[in-house]
Structures are given as C-alpha cells and as structure tokens.
Design a protein around this motif. Structure first.
Motif, PDB file in Angstrom:
ATOM      1  N   THR A  87     -35.368   7.427 -23.764  1.00  0.00           N
ATOM      2  CA  THR A  87     -36.621   7.763 -23.799  1.00  0.00           C
ATOM      3  C   THR A  87     -37.300   8.571 -24.978  1.00  0.00           C
ATOM      4  OG1 THR A  87     -36.252   7.972 -21.276  1.00  0.00           O
ATOM      5  CG2 THR A  87     -37.930   9.240 -22.322  1.00  0.00           C
ATOM      6  N   ASN A 119     -36.025   0.685 -18.352  1.00  0.00           N
ATOM      7  CA  ASN A 119     -37.414   1.235 -18.115  1.00  0.00           C
ATOM      8  C   ASN A 119     -38.633   0.185 -17.254  1.00  0.00           C
ATOM      9  OD1 ASN A 119     -37.274  -0.359 -20.413  1.00  0.00           O
ATOM     10  ND2 ASN A 119     -38.947   0.784 -21.390  1.00  0.00           N
ATOM     11  N   GLY A 121     -39.491  -0.835 -13.383  1.00  0.00           N
ATOM     12  CA  GLY A 121     -39.505  -0.317 -11.832  1.00  0.00           C
ATOM     13  C   GLY A 121     -39.071  -1.281 -10.818  1.00  0.00           C
ATOM     14  N   ASP A 132     -43.672  -2.998 -13.699  1.00  0.00           N
ATOM     15  CA  ASP A 132     -43.920  -1.485 -13.809  1.00  0.00           C
ATOM     16  C   ASP A 132     -42.942  -1.033 -15.129  1.00  0.00           C
ATOM     17  OD1 ASP A 132     -45.298  -1.566 -11.515  1.00  0.00           O
ATOM     18  OD2 ASP A 132     -43.562  -1.055 -10.336  1.00  0.00           O
ATOM     19  N   ARG A 133     -43.012  -1.646 -16.329  1.00  0.00           N
ATOM     20  CA  ARG A 133     -42.597  -1.046 -17.584  1.00  0.00           C
ATOM     21  C   ARG A 133     -43.184   0.174 -17.660  1.00  0.00           C
ATOM     22  NH1 ARG A 133     -43.123   1.301 -22.348  1.00  0.00           N
ATOM     23  NH2 ARG A 133     -41.528   0.542 -23.825  1.00  0.00           N
ATOM     24  N   ALA A 134     -42.399   1.279 -18.006  1.00  0.00           N
ATOM     25  CA  ALA A 134     -42.508   2.312 -18.377  1.00  0.00           C
ATOM     26  C   ALA A 134     -41.865   2.956 -19.733  1.00  0.00           C
ATOM     27  CB  ALA A 134     -42.004   3.221 -17.229  1.00  0.00           C
ATOM     28  N   ASP A 135     -42.350   4.022 -20.326  1.00  0.00           N
ATOM     29  CA  ASP A 135     -41.798   4.721 -21.488  1.00  0.00           C
ATOM     30  C   ASP A 135     -40.402   5.355 -21.101  1.00  0.00           C
ATOM     31  OD1 ASP A 135     -43.794   3.663 -22.972  1.00  0.00           O
ATOM     32  OD2 ASP A 135     -44.958   5.221 -23.140  1.00  0.00           O
ATOM     33  N   ASP A 136     -40.567   5.984 -19.705  1.00  0.00           N
ATOM     34  CA  ASP A 136     -39.318   6.910 -19.374  1.00  0.00           C
ATOM     35  C   ASP A 136     -38.281   5.861 -18.847  1.00  0.00           C
ATOM     36  OD1 ASP A 136     -40.524   9.084 -20.187  1.00  0.00           O
ATOM     37  OD2 ASP A 136     -41.370   9.542 -18.281  1.00  0.00           O
TER      38      ASP A 136
END
Length: 251
Positions: A87, A119, A121, A132-136
């Motif tokens: 992250t 990362n 969802g 739901d690709r995320a940076d976290d």
C-alpha cells in the motif's frame, strides 16, 4: 496465473512464468513463486511485476528476508506486513494478487493456512473480471478459518482426504482452468477406475505436481493459439512443494 493446492499430503504453489508488458505486450519471463523460509510455506503472485523501481524477483525475496528477521514471524503477520508495504510503496501503481500458503502453529501442532493479499474488491459474476481496484491492499485467510471451517460445520469429520484449490489471474485463463480441472477429473476417474490398466491417482506431492503442470500447460496452449495480443499465460510452470509437517492437523 497462480494456483494453490492444499491437500492432506501438503501444499503446492504453482504459477506460469510469463510477464507481459501492458504498454507494448512484449513478453518475458520471471520468477513468481517464492519460498518463505521462516515457516513451511511459499507464495505465488500475479499482476504487476515491480514495486516502485524494483522488480518483484528482487523486491519479494528482500521483503521475505526482512520480515523473517522479526520476532516470532507468522503467516498472518507476514500477510499484514505485505499489505502495508505494498500500500505504501506501490503508490497506487501496483495491481497484485498474492497467495501465501503454509503451516501455522496452534499450540498443539500445525495446520495449513492460505492468506490472500490483493487490491481488488471482488469478481464480476458474469464476466469474471476483477472489480473495485483500490490503492489500499486487503487480506483474508481463506482456508483454515473459512473453507475448512465451513466443511467442519457442515458435518465433515477429519481424517479423510480434504483438498482445496485456489486460483487467480487473467480472467479467461482462470475460468478456463477451472472448467479444465473439472473435465479432466472426470476423464482421470474414468481411467483410474479401470484397475487392470494400472493407472492410479497421485499419492505424493511430486505426483500431484505433474498433473498441475499438465493443467497449466493446457491453458498456456490456449493462449498460444488465440487472438490475444500476447500469451498472458505461458512459459515454464513454476512449482514449490511444501510437505505437510508430521504434527499437521488431519484434514
């Protein structure tokens, strides 16, 4: 593409070796399966092959070595360690799916665990694409606390063979692999039931690895004869075997 198999014999981490540039679709190869060292276990990764300016074949061994030097390292804490570092150091430019599988102590012995670091969802139930690709990054333990616990709650008694497969990677390859496994198992059972033919199911991790290499090679062949701009799955299969410790819980 990465595959984790958890069986009464032990654990197999399997991956193809192809790396494909998202810019020009140029293909090379790289190491995507790594031994942990601080416990009986291994990890496999799919997705981005660099963190910042470091290639994964140097970044991941360094991360494993750094974490292994901590006090009382565990699989779960290592998953959290990777989550936090990816992250922070990925800076929003890393897309990764990581399987961490091995044997964890529980006071009276050991048991298998499979930690999933990613990362994304979830998965689209229609297309199979990751959502739901995320940076976290997030983590979960998907075998001992979820799938095996559910089997026990459903009434399963320990002692017989219990085998669980986990696979992630390029959607069409992942879905094809799942279908292929089911169809091949039907074929193999048909053959194995002819006792006079003297064929039999695998009884060791090394024998099971032969079948998993075969399955991965079939998927790689599909990509070699396709209309994709590059073979997103292919190259030599990489396999790490983690035999079940003598004190491992009966599955």
């Amino acid at each position: 593409m990465i595959v984790t198999a958890i069986t009464e014999m032990g654990i197999l981490q399997v991956s193809d070796s192809n790396l494909t540039s998202v810019v020009d679709y140029r293909t090379s190869t790289g190491k995507k399966v790594f031994q942990l060292g601080f416990c009986p276990g291994a990890l496999a990764l799919s997705g981005s092959y660099s963190v910042g300016s470091a290639r994964m074949d140097s970044w991941m061994p360094s991360a494993i070595e750094t974490y292994a030097a901590t006090t009382a390292p565990t699989l779960g804490d290592f998953a959290q360690y990777l989550r936090d570092r990816l992250t922070e150091e990925g800076q929003g430019k890393v897309d990764l799916l990581i399987h961490i599988a091995g044997y964890a102590g529980d006071g009276g012995g050991t048991h298998p665990e499979m930690w999933f670091v990613r990362n994304f969802g979830g998965i689209d139930e229609v297309t199979g694409d990751y959502l739901d690709r995320a940076d976290d990054f997030k983590i979960s333990e998907d075998f001992w606390a979820r799938d095996y616990a559910a089997a026990r709650e459903a009434g399963r008694q320990p002692g017989g063979p219990f085998r669980q497969w986990y696979f992630n990677g390029f959607p069409s390859g992942r879905i094809s692999y799942n279908v292929l496994r089911q169809l091949l198992l039907g074929f193999f059972n048909l053959v194995w039931n002819h006792q006079d033919w003297r064929f039999r199911p695998p009884t060791t991790l090394e024998e099971l690895a032969l079948f998993m290499r075969l399955e991965l090679n079939v998927v790689a062949t599909l990509f070699n004869v396709s209309d994709y701009p590059a073979p997103f799955v292919g190259g030599e299969a990489q396999v790490e075997a983690v035999p079940a410790p003598a004190d491992s819980a009966a599955l």
